[in-house]
Each structure stands twice: as structure tokens, then as C-alpha cells.
Design an enzyme around this catalytic site. Structure first.
Site, mmCIF file in Angstrom:
data_model
loop_
_atom_site.group_PDB
_atom_site.id
_atom_site.type_symbol
_atom_site.label_atom_id
_atom_site.label_comp_id
_atom_site.label_asym_id
_atom_site.label_seq_id
_atom_site.Cartn_x
_atom_site.Cartn_y
_atom_site.Cartn_z
ATOM 1 N N GLN A 153 59.656 28.661 14.935
ATOM 2 C CA GLN A 153 60.375 27.393 14.975
ATOM 3 C C GLN A 153 59.975 26.477 13.817
ATOM 4 O O GLN A 153 58.796 26.281 13.536
ATOM 5 C CB GLN A 153 60.090 26.685 16.309
ATOM 6 N N ASP A 209 66.686 35.052 12.702
ATOM 7 C CA ASP A 209 67.166 33.858 12.004
ATOM 8 C C ASP A 209 67.865 34.215 10.695
ATOM 9 O O ASP A 209 68.551 33.392 10.104
ATOM 10 C CB ASP A 209 65.990 32.917 11.689
ATOM 11 N N LYS A 234 66.241 27.547 24.037
ATOM 12 C CA LYS A 234 66.341 28.958 23.664
ATOM 13 C C LYS A 234 65.819 29.858 24.770
ATOM 14 O O LYS A 234 66.425 30.890 25.083
ATOM 15 C CB LYS A 234 65.588 29.203 22.353
#
Length: 288
Positions: free
Chosen positions: A97, A120, A53
Site C-alpha cells: 500500500q 498493481d 480491499k
């Protein structure tokens, strides 16, 4: 005749070029998009994802930070850090995460992220907006699947789409996004007694259950488009999807490989969400 194997690398490259241009335009106005990724603990797979990422951000001109916290980090310490990023104007996207250590309530942590920075699309506000069709954040993997379908010329409207799996991360939001594109949507899962009967009706079959080679040729209608979201690592260590690729590609009109398509597209949609969040923030500042 084998179906078309969708070229994920080509799709990702094209979309990232668009994102790069949008990020550059915002940066030129003094609004460089910014993403922060927080990782707690030493999960090996998570470490790889986070590195990927950060690299992707650098590639398209997004400012990024990675905060690695020890396994012993408390839930309140993590929430305090999130509050700091909520008020940091340089940060447009906050990603925590998964998985988190067992002593941390992941849902409680997500609830503390500013919905406008929830790239997200896990916050209840964004999930609700998705349900009612309001513009805003879209969950990365389902959004990526829609982009794959559109950019490969697959007609979604009026088609029967079947989603295998009902997770909050992929299955449920995938069904919502397909409905927004005017597909007729069925969802099957572990309690569905006649799964094969339903999947064989699908014009578009999206599989996201995390079970290697669950979907065989007999589950698929000839000519269907098959999108494999699964990522599994069986005993042989070789990354594989939820679909028996070699068998299904012989009857599908198009199919995504694993690895190399949905995974990179998911990260690409994370970048897209970050740039879009930066754009909305810039417009909000101008209107104040």
C-alpha cells in the site's frame, strides 16, 4: 439535457459476480486465489483502503492477509517479507500500500515483487508488457476505466480519447490501454499550453490529475463521454473529482460520478488481477 450518470455500483456488482464465480471454480480445484496487502505506518486513508480491499476479497471468495507494519520498518525488512510471499504458493497477488514512509524507496520495493504476483502492475516487467501489448497484468484503475467504457456500450475504436494527466499509475498506462482498443490518443498535462483546445476535441475524456474541478464545461465537447478518476477532499471535506460534475453533466453524453464509480471499479480490477494470477499459476502447475 443532462448526460447519463454511469451507475458504478451496478457495474461493480456485475463484474464481482463474474469474479466470484471464477474464484469459486478455482477453489473447487484446490487453487483458491490469495491476496496479501502490506501496509507500513498509520496513514489514515491507507488504513481505510486496506480495510475495503480485505472486505472485497472476502465478498468474492479470495483468501486474503493484511500485514500491518510499524512506521519504523526498514526497507530491507519489507523486502524480506515480500520475498517470503513471492515463494508462498497460497499467495497469488502481492500489494504494498502506498504511500510508504519516506525512508523506504518505493521503486526498489516494487522491483522485488514477483511480476507474476504484481497485481498493481507496477513492476517494470509488467509495465513493459503493457507497452508492447502482451497479455498479462493490467493496472487496476486504467483497466477499470476500459471496463466502464465497454460495459456501458461506448465505442472506443476510432474515437479520439484525451487523457488529462501523465502519472505512471493512471495517465501513461491509460493512454496505452486506449491505444490497444484502437482509439486515437492525446495526453495533456500541466505543461500543455492549449489544454482546453485539445480536451474539447475528445470523444472520450479521461481526467486523472488530482485537482478538484479542473475540468469545466468549456473543456468538454458536447456529447463526449467523461471519466473522472480524480479523488480530492477540499476544505469542506466533501470528496470530489477532477471534473466540475454539475456543469459538465449538462453537456456530456455520459459521465462518472465521484465517489461511486472509478474508485470501487479499481478495487474490483485488483480482485480480477488476483483471480487471473491464480488461474495462470494453476495452469502452470498442471503443465509442469
Amino acid at each position: 439535457m443532462s448526460g447519463q450518470v454511469i451507475n458504478g455500483k451496478e457495474l461493480v456488482s456485475s463484474i464481482r459476480e463474474e469474479i466470484r464465480a471464477d474464484a469459486a471454480a478455482l477453489t473447487a480445484q484446490g487453487n483458491q486465489p490469495g491476496l496479501v496487502v502490506v501496509i507500513v505506518g498509520e496513514d489514515p486513508a491507507s488504513q481505510v483502503y486496506v480495510r475495503n480491499k480485505a472486505k472485497a476479497c472476502d465478498d468474492v471468495g479470495i483468501y486474503s492477509e493484511v500485514h500491518r507494519l510499524p512506521e519504523s520498518t526498514t526497507q530491507q525488512e519489507l523486502i524480506t517479507l515480500i520475498h517470503k510471499f513471492n515463494s508462498d504458493n497460497r499467495i497469488n497477488g502481492i500489494l504494498v500500500q502506498s504511500p510508504l514512509p519516506k525512508h523506504i524507496d518505493e521503486e526498489a520495493v516494487v522491483d522485488e515483487i514477483d511480476p507474476l504476483k504484481d497485481v498493481d502492475c507496477f513492476h517494470p516487467v509488467n509495465v513493459g508488457n503493457l507497452m508492447i501489448g502482451k497479455d498479462g497484468m493490467k493496472p487496476c484503475t486504467p483497466h477499470g476505466v476500459i471496463e466502464i467504457l465497454k460495459r456501458t456500450g461506448v465505442e472506443i475504436a476510432g474515437k479520439h480519447a484525451v487523457v488529462v494527466g501523465r502519472s505512471n499509475i493512471v495517465g501513461k498506462p491509460m493512454a496505452m490501454l486506449l491505444l490497444r482498443e484502437h482509439a486515437t490518443v492525446s495526453v495533456v498535462h500541466s505543461r500543455t499550453p492549449n489544454m482546453e483546445e485539445i480536451t474539447k476535441q475528445a470523444d472520450i475524456l479521461v481526467v486523472a490529475v488530482g485537482k478538484a474541478h479542473l475540468i469545466k464545461a468549456q473543456h468538454v465537447k458536447p456529447g463526449a463521454v467523461v471519466i473522472d478518476v480524480g479523488m480530492n477532499r477540499p476544505a469542506d471535506g466533501k470528496l470530489t473529482g477532477d471534473v466540475d460534475f454539475e456543469a459538465v453533466k449538462e453537456i456530456a453524453s455520459a459521465i462518472t460520478p465521484v465517489p461511486g464509480c472509478v474508485g470501487p471499479m479499481t478495487i474490483t480490477m485488483l480482485l480480477r488481477n488476483t483471480v487471473d494470477a491464480a488461474s495462470r499459476a494453476a495452469k502452470a502447475n498442471v503443465s509442469v
